[in-house]
Design a protein around this motif. Sequence first.
Motif, PDB file in Angstrom:
ATOM      1  N   ILE A  53       0.854  -1.187   0.000  1.00  0.00           N
ATOM      2  CA  ILE A  53       0.000   0.000   0.000  1.00  0.00           C
ATOM      3  C   ILE A  53       0.887   1.233   0.000  1.00  0.00           C
ATOM      4  CG2 ILE A  53      -1.740   1.317   1.284  1.00  0.00           C
ATOM      5  CD1 ILE A  53      -2.703  -1.296   2.487  1.00  0.00           C
ATOM      6  N   LEU A  54       0.543   2.202  -0.828  1.00  0.00           N
ATOM      7  CA  LEU A  54       1.283   3.466  -0.883  1.00  0.00           C
ATOM      8  C   LEU A  54       0.368   4.592  -0.419  1.00  0.00           C
ATOM      9  CD1 LEU A  54       3.935   4.913  -1.734  1.00  0.00           C
ATOM     10  CD2 LEU A  54       2.866   5.284  -3.984  1.00  0.00           C
ATOM     11  N   LEU A  55       0.836   5.355   0.588  1.00  0.00           N
ATOM     12  CA  LEU A  55       0.088   6.505   1.095  1.00  0.00           C
ATOM     13  C   LEU A  55       0.627   7.782   0.481  1.00  0.00           C
ATOM     14  CD1 LEU A  55      -0.195   5.764   4.945  1.00  0.00           C
ATOM     15  CD2 LEU A  55      -1.784   5.151   3.113  1.00  0.00           C
ATOM     16  N   THR A  56      -0.278   8.633   0.011  1.00  0.00           N
ATOM     17  CA  THR A  56       0.129   9.904  -0.566  1.00  0.00           C
ATOM     18  C   THR A  56      -0.937  10.949  -0.299  1.00  0.00           C
ATOM     19  OG1 THR A  56       0.858  11.026  -2.602  1.00  0.00           O
ATOM     20  CG2 THR A  56      -0.907   9.398  -2.825  1.00  0.00           C
ATOM     21  N   ASN A  57      -0.526  12.198  -0.239  1.00  0.00           N
ATOM     22  CA  ASN A  57      -1.510  13.267  -0.079  1.00  0.00           C
ATOM     23  C   ASN A  57      -2.176  13.582  -1.417  1.00  0.00           C
ATOM     24  OD1 ASN A  57      -2.149  15.188   2.353  1.00  0.00           O
ATOM     25  ND2 ASN A  57      -2.265  16.480   0.528  1.00  0.00           N
ATOM     26  N   ASP A  58      -1.375  13.548  -2.482  1.00  0.00           N
ATOM     27  CA  ASP A  58      -1.880  13.788  -3.839  1.00  0.00           C
ATOM     28  C   ASP A  58      -1.310  12.727  -4.769  1.00  0.00           C
ATOM     29  OD1 ASP A  58      -3.351  16.494  -3.737  1.00  0.00           O
ATOM     30  OD2 ASP A  58      -1.454  16.945  -2.735  1.00  0.00           O
ATOM     31  N   LEU A  59      -2.165  12.220  -5.638  1.00  0.00           N
ATOM     32  CA  LEU A  59      -1.695  11.260  -6.640  1.00  0.00           C
ATOM     33  C   LEU A  59      -1.295  12.036  -7.893  1.00  0.00           C
ATOM     34  CD1 LEU A  59      -1.107   8.461  -7.637  1.00  0.00           C
ATOM     35  CD2 LEU A  59      -3.541   8.176  -8.174  1.00  0.00           C
ATOM     36  N   THR A  60       0.001  12.212  -8.055  1.00  0.00           N
ATOM     37  CA  THR A  60       0.551  12.914  -9.215  1.00  0.00           C
ATOM     38  C   THR A  60       1.222  11.900 -10.142  1.00  0.00           C
ATOM     39  OG1 THR A  60       2.635  13.278  -8.040  1.00  0.00           O
ATOM     40  CG2 THR A  60       0.943  14.996  -7.845  1.00  0.00           C
ATOM     41  N   VAL A  61       1.726  12.385 -11.251  1.00  0.00           N
ATOM     42  CA  VAL A  61       2.406  11.508 -12.202  1.00  0.00           C
ATOM     43  C   VAL A  61       3.620  10.848 -11.551  1.00  0.00           C
ATOM     44  CG1 VAL A  61       3.686  11.416 -14.373  1.00  0.00           C
ATOM     45  CG2 VAL A  61       1.581  12.789 -14.218  1.00  0.00           C
ATOM     46  N   SER A  62       4.392  11.631 -10.799  1.00  0.00           N
ATOM     47  CA  SER A  62       5.593  11.074 -10.170  1.00  0.00           C
ATOM     48  C   SER A  62       5.228  10.046  -9.092  1.00  0.00           C
ATOM     49  CB  SER A  62       6.448  12.191  -9.559  1.00  0.00           C
ATOM     50  OG  SER A  62       5.720  12.930  -8.603  1.00  0.00           O
ATOM     51  N   VAL A  63       4.131  10.253  -8.383  1.00  0.00           N
ATOM     52  CA  VAL A  63       3.697   9.286  -7.376  1.00  0.00           C
ATOM     53  C   VAL A  63       3.208   8.007  -8.048  1.00  0.00           C
ATOM     54  CG1 VAL A  63       2.027   8.830  -5.532  1.00  0.00           C
ATOM     55  CG2 VAL A  63       3.159  11.053  -5.662  1.00  0.00           C
ATOM     56  N   GLU A 324      -1.878  18.949   5.833  1.00  0.00           N
ATOM     57  CA  GLU A 324      -2.479  17.613   5.830  1.00  0.00           C
ATOM     58  C   GLU A 324      -1.463  16.474   5.796  1.00  0.00           C
ATOM     59  OE1 GLU A 324      -5.968  19.360   2.849  1.00  0.00           O
ATOM     60  OE2 GLU A 324      -4.127  18.434   2.086  1.00  0.00           O
ATOM     61  N   ARG A 325      -0.377  16.684   5.056  1.00  0.00           N
ATOM     62  CA  ARG A 325       0.534  15.590   4.711  1.00  0.00           C
ATOM     63  C   ARG A 325       1.138  14.901   5.927  1.00  0.00           C
ATOM     64  NH1 ARG A 325       2.681  18.139   1.295  1.00  0.00           N
ATOM     65  NH2 ARG A 325       1.736  17.173  -0.548  1.00  0.00           N
ATOM     66  N   GLY A 326       1.444  15.647   6.960  1.00  0.00           N
ATOM     67  CA  GLY A 326       2.078  15.052   8.136  1.00  0.00           C
ATOM     68  C   GLY A 326       1.232  13.993   8.817  1.00  0.00           C
ATOM     69  N   PHE A 327      -0.095  14.055   8.618  1.00  0.00           N
ATOM     70  CA  PHE A 327      -0.969  13.068   9.250  1.00  0.00           C
ATOM     71  C   PHE A 327      -0.825  11.695   8.618  1.00  0.00           C
ATOM     72  CE2 PHE A 327      -5.017  10.854   9.933  1.00  0.00           C
ATOM     73  CZ  PHE A 327      -5.120  10.954  11.311  1.00  0.00           C
ATOM     74  N   LEU A 328      -0.263  11.618   7.419  1.00  0.00           N
ATOM     75  CA  LEU A 328      -0.107  10.317   6.767  1.00  0.00           C
ATOM     76  C   LEU A 328       0.740   9.359   7.600  1.00  0.00           C
ATOM     77  CD1 LEU A 328       0.406  11.336   3.010  1.00  0.00           C
ATOM     78  CD2 LEU A 328      -1.681  10.506   4.131  1.00  0.00           C
ATOM     79  N   SER A 329       1.689   9.887   8.351  1.00  0.00           N
ATOM     80  CA  SER A 329       2.498   9.033   9.227  1.00  0.00           C
ATOM     81  C   SER A 329       1.643   8.432  10.333  1.00  0.00           C
ATOM     82  CB  SER A 329       3.649   9.838   9.840  1.00  0.00           C
ATOM     83  OG  SER A 329       4.546  10.288   8.837  1.00  0.00           O
ATOM     84  N   ASP A 351       5.660  12.523  -3.078  1.00  0.00           N
ATOM     85  CA  ASP A 351       4.548  13.425  -2.782  1.00  0.00           C
ATOM     86  C   ASP A 351       5.044  14.670  -2.063  1.00  0.00           C
ATOM     87  OD1 ASP A 351       1.833  14.291  -2.324  1.00  0.00           O
ATOM     88  OD2 ASP A 351       2.023  13.521  -0.270  1.00  0.00           O
ATOM     89  N   ARG A 352       4.671  15.836  -2.553  1.00  0.00           N
ATOM     90  CA  ARG A 352       5.037  17.096  -1.909  1.00  0.00           C
ATOM     91  C   ARG A 352       4.109  18.205  -2.376  1.00  0.00           C
ATOM     92  NH1 ARG A 352       9.224  15.430  -4.741  1.00  0.00           N
ATOM     93  NH2 ARG A 352      10.437  15.211  -2.842  1.00  0.00           N
ATOM     94  N   ASP A 353       4.047  19.283  -1.602  1.00  0.00           N
ATOM     95  CA  ASP A 353       3.244  20.425  -2.012  1.00  0.00           C
ATOM     96  C   ASP A 353       3.866  21.026  -3.270  1.00  0.00           C
ATOM     97  OD1 ASP A 353       1.012  22.319  -0.533  1.00  0.00           O
ATOM     98  OD2 ASP A 353       2.312  23.452  -1.876  1.00  0.00           O
ATOM     99  N   PRO A 354       3.043  21.413  -4.246  1.00  0.00           N
ATOM    100  CA  PRO A 354       3.605  21.949  -5.493  1.00  0.00           C
ATOM    101  C   PRO A 354       4.277  23.307  -5.324  1.00  0.00           C
ATOM    102  CG  PRO A 354       1.210  22.171  -5.495  1.00  0.00           C
ATOM    103  CD  PRO A 354       1.571  21.337  -4.299  1.00  0.00           C
ATOM    104  N   LEU A 355       3.995  24.012  -4.223  1.00  0.00           N
ATOM    105  CA  LEU A 355       4.582  25.328  -4.005  1.00  0.00           C
ATOM    106  C   LEU A 355       5.778  25.231  -3.069  1.00  0.00           C
ATOM    107  CD1 LEU A 355       1.319  27.414  -3.517  1.00  0.00           C
ATOM    108  CD2 LEU A 355       2.828  27.433  -5.514  1.00  0.00           C
TER     109      LEU A 355
END
Length: 358
Positions: A53-63, A324-329, A351-355
């Motif tokens: 299982i892979l956890l991500t905040n956003d599913l992007t092309v790189s993810v 949000e992302r830190g909650f994935l842990s 996965d990372r914020d685009p900004l």
Amino acid sequence: MFKLSFISHSAQAMNLPDILEVLEQLAPLSLAEPWDNVGLLVEPSKPRLVQKILLTNDLTVSVMEEAEVMSCDLIISYHPPLFKPFKRLVQKDWKQQLAIRAVEAGIAIYSPHTALDSVKGGINDWLIGGVGSGSVSVLRQAVSSGPLCHKLEFTVRNHEELETVLSELGDRGTGVTFSAARPDSHAYSVRVSCCDSALTSVVQTLWQHSTPQQSLSILPVSKQPLLGCGVGRRGTLDEPISIETAVNRMKAHLGLKHLRLALGAQKTLESTVTTVAVCAGSGGSVLQGVTADLYITGEMSHHEVLDAVAAGTSVILTDHSNSERGFLSVLRERLSVHLDDSVSVQLSQKDRDPLEVM
């Protein structure tokens, strides 16, 4: 709030439905906002055991590339990668490309999004916990997802009419409950409860009798609140802190070097923070008008920030997904406890914020 039941697993991996059951118990999809698109978004055509299982905040092309390389079976993407309806699946749109690649690779995709925001112990509770301990309340209370009920009150002339009306309601199979009282010698006061789907049938029955028709009143019955669940959080700190301390605590909590801060009118970095309101993601509409010394959210519009500052409220903005992302842990640990040891749960490294702040 939600008690997890244990499931008997395979010695090698788990079936997708078993994992979906665990996810549902961790963040019931009934808590999601009506506009949201949550749950299982892509399901492989052939049943497949889930080992990775892979956890991500956003599913992007790189993810997605990361998922393919690791031979992932299930992607849990906090934000739903499929949101607007598709009329076709073609290669021109990057989100449609992701859906096609997931189908071709046999990878399931699941999104909890606002269900994970709302649930007790979810993202918003985690976010406000970064400032310090204290008493926490929900900004907009979640309620039971059960059917809407109605209370109908009317009078009947005598015991004979009472029995006739109640018999007809029973014959219609409406499944109503009732109570009757006789405050005087001339009439009975009757109170009937029914679900929303039975309301029309009940009213039609009562309108066949002149006395109930003339005296009928219909009242909605409030749904049961789900304590600790809902949109946004507001907390009163056990020990007041300065705005500067709040900023430093949130940097540490979110693992960020930089945050954006707007000081409230007449406030300085040394000003005291006793009350805090938070909303993960884009919190402008949720936090608007909430009385607090400090707002914490991912993003707000320019004018929403100006309104808060004018009201004397300071604002910390983290950028959307950084709130949000830190909650994935945390989610990873909770999943690991309730999944078979052979199921690997990994955090995306892509996965990372685009900004970024340069």
